[in-house]
Design a protein around this motif. Structure first.
Motif, PDB file in Angstrom:
ATOM      1  N   LYS A 155      22.959  60.374   3.683  1.00  0.00           N
ATOM      2  CA  LYS A 155      23.601  59.814   4.876  1.00  0.00           C
ATOM      3  C   LYS A 155      22.828  58.601   5.421  1.00  0.00           C
TER       4      LYS A 155
ATOM      5  N   TYR B 169      26.084  71.128   0.654  1.00  0.00           N
ATOM      6  CA  TYR B 169      26.624  70.640  -0.620  1.00  0.00           C
ATOM      7  C   TYR B 169      26.077  71.416  -1.819  1.00  0.00           C
TER       8      TYR B 169
ATOM      9  N   HIS C 241      30.906  62.676  12.297  1.00  0.00           N
ATOM     10  CA  HIS C 241      29.995  63.436  11.433  1.00  0.00           C
ATOM     11  C   HIS C 241      29.607  64.726  12.134  1.00  0.00           C
TER      12      HIS C 241
ATOM     13  N   GLU D 219      22.868  69.197   5.425  1.00  0.00           N
ATOM     14  CA  GLU D 219      23.948  68.839   4.496  1.00  0.00           C
ATOM     15  C   GLU D 219      23.586  69.176   3.050  1.00  0.00           C
TER      16      GLU D 219
HETATM   17  N1  IYR Z   1      29.808  67.497   7.262  1.00  0.00           N
HETATM   18  C1  IYR Z   1      29.781  67.160   5.856  1.00  0.00           C
HETATM   19  C2  IYR Z   1      30.940  67.639   5.107  1.00  0.00           C
HETATM   20  C3  IYR Z   1      32.275  67.125   5.420  1.00  0.00           C
HETATM   21  C4  IYR Z   1      33.248  68.018   5.807  1.00  0.00           C
HETATM   22  C5  IYR Z   1      34.526  67.601   6.019  1.00  0.00           C
HETATM   23  I1  IYR Z   1      35.963  68.958   6.474  1.00  0.00           I
HETATM   24  C6  IYR Z   1      34.879  66.253   5.853  1.00  0.00           C
HETATM   25  O1  IYR Z   1      36.191  65.824   6.064  1.00  0.00           O
HETATM   26  C7  IYR Z   1      33.914  65.358   5.442  1.00  0.00           C
HETATM   27  C8  IYR Z   1      32.599  65.785   5.224  1.00  0.00           C
HETATM   28  C9  IYR Z   1      29.489  65.669   5.657  1.00  0.00           C
HETATM   29  O2  IYR Z   1      29.443  64.920   6.632  1.00  0.00           O
HETATM   30  O3  IYR Z   1      29.278  65.252   4.524  1.00  0.00           O
END
Ligand code: IYR
Length: 224
Positions: free
Chosen positions: A116, A95, A172, A91
């Motif tokens: 997380k 990001y 997730h 992640e």
């Molecule tokens: N997987 C990442 C990013 C993420 C992507 C989406 I599209 C979302 O709706 C929410 C998060 C994360 O879990 O932060």
């Protein structure tokens, strides 16, 4: 084709139209309170709730009734930490730029980032795998069909069952998710679809207003 056994279609209750309308409304009122949770309490949840919700998910419609899914329920501190560590490093790259500007802008109102902690705090992480090969019986390695669709429907039913039991969830999807096969000790014919974080929300959990805005019926449906 060999003849196959059948049973009468008898288990669906024959409600009146008024009852159906009331039930549909009551279900909508209940399910619309579901919220994705990103701040979990470490309060334990009985294993039996998870087991029964998984049985409910396992009734989902699916390709050729091969039931092409596996739910790895992670509850050990050590495994949860391994998942958190691997997911956070994926992640972080996401990001820090891998996602691209448009995607990061779309996520901004949700306030998500690469931290997380809930992957360790929540009592359960259910890692949901789709089985590319399998079949109905243990040990079979037949072709499976509509794996993504089947797993998606089963996951929706699992989320619904857990919500009905008063539990919060988070879908997730760290990307890539290959590391989950190793942590969950799953074979190469299985591919992780997502991690479902399950538990009670912390006392201070919040939800982004952005996530509460749902499209009205006339935008999500048409009648022909
Ligand atoms: N997987 C990442 C990013 C993420 C992507 C989406 I599209 C979302 O709706 C929410 C998060 C994360 O879990 O932060």
């Amino acid at each position: 084709m060999k003849p196959h056994d059948t049973l009468p279609y008898s288990e669906l209750p024959d409600y009146s139209d008024d009852e159906r309308i009331a039930r549909a409304q009551a279900f909508y009122e209940a399910i619309k309170t579901r919220r994705t949770c990103r701040d979990f309490a470490d309060t334990p949840v009985p294993r039996e709730v998870i087991e029964t919700a998984l049985l409910a998910a396992g009734t989902a419609p699916n390709g050729a009734n091969h039931q092409p899914w596996h739910f790895a329920v992670v509850e050990s501190e050590e495994k949860k930490k391994a998942i958190r560590d691997a997911a956070e490093s994926e992640e972080k790259a996401f990001y820090e730029g891998k996602a691209g500007k448009e995607w990061l802008e779309a996520l901004a109102p949700l306030g998500t980032d690469d931290d997380k902690p809930y992957l360790e705090t929540a009592p359960y992480l259910i890692v949901i795998f789709g089985q590319r090969k399998g079949g109905m019986h243990p040990g079979e390695m037949k072709q499976n069909y509509y794996v993504n669709e089947s797993v998606g429907i089963a996951t929706g039913m699992l989320i619904t069952a857990l919500h009905d039991a008063g539990l919060a969830t988070l879908t997730h999807t760290p990307n890539p998710m290959k590391f989950l096969n190793e942590v969950c000790e799953r074979p190469a014919n299985e591919k992780a679809a997502m991690i479902l974080v399950v538990g009670k929300p912390s006392d201070t959990a919040t939800i982004p207003v952005h996530a509460t805005i749902k499209k009205p019926l006339d935008q999500i449906s048409s009648w022909l």
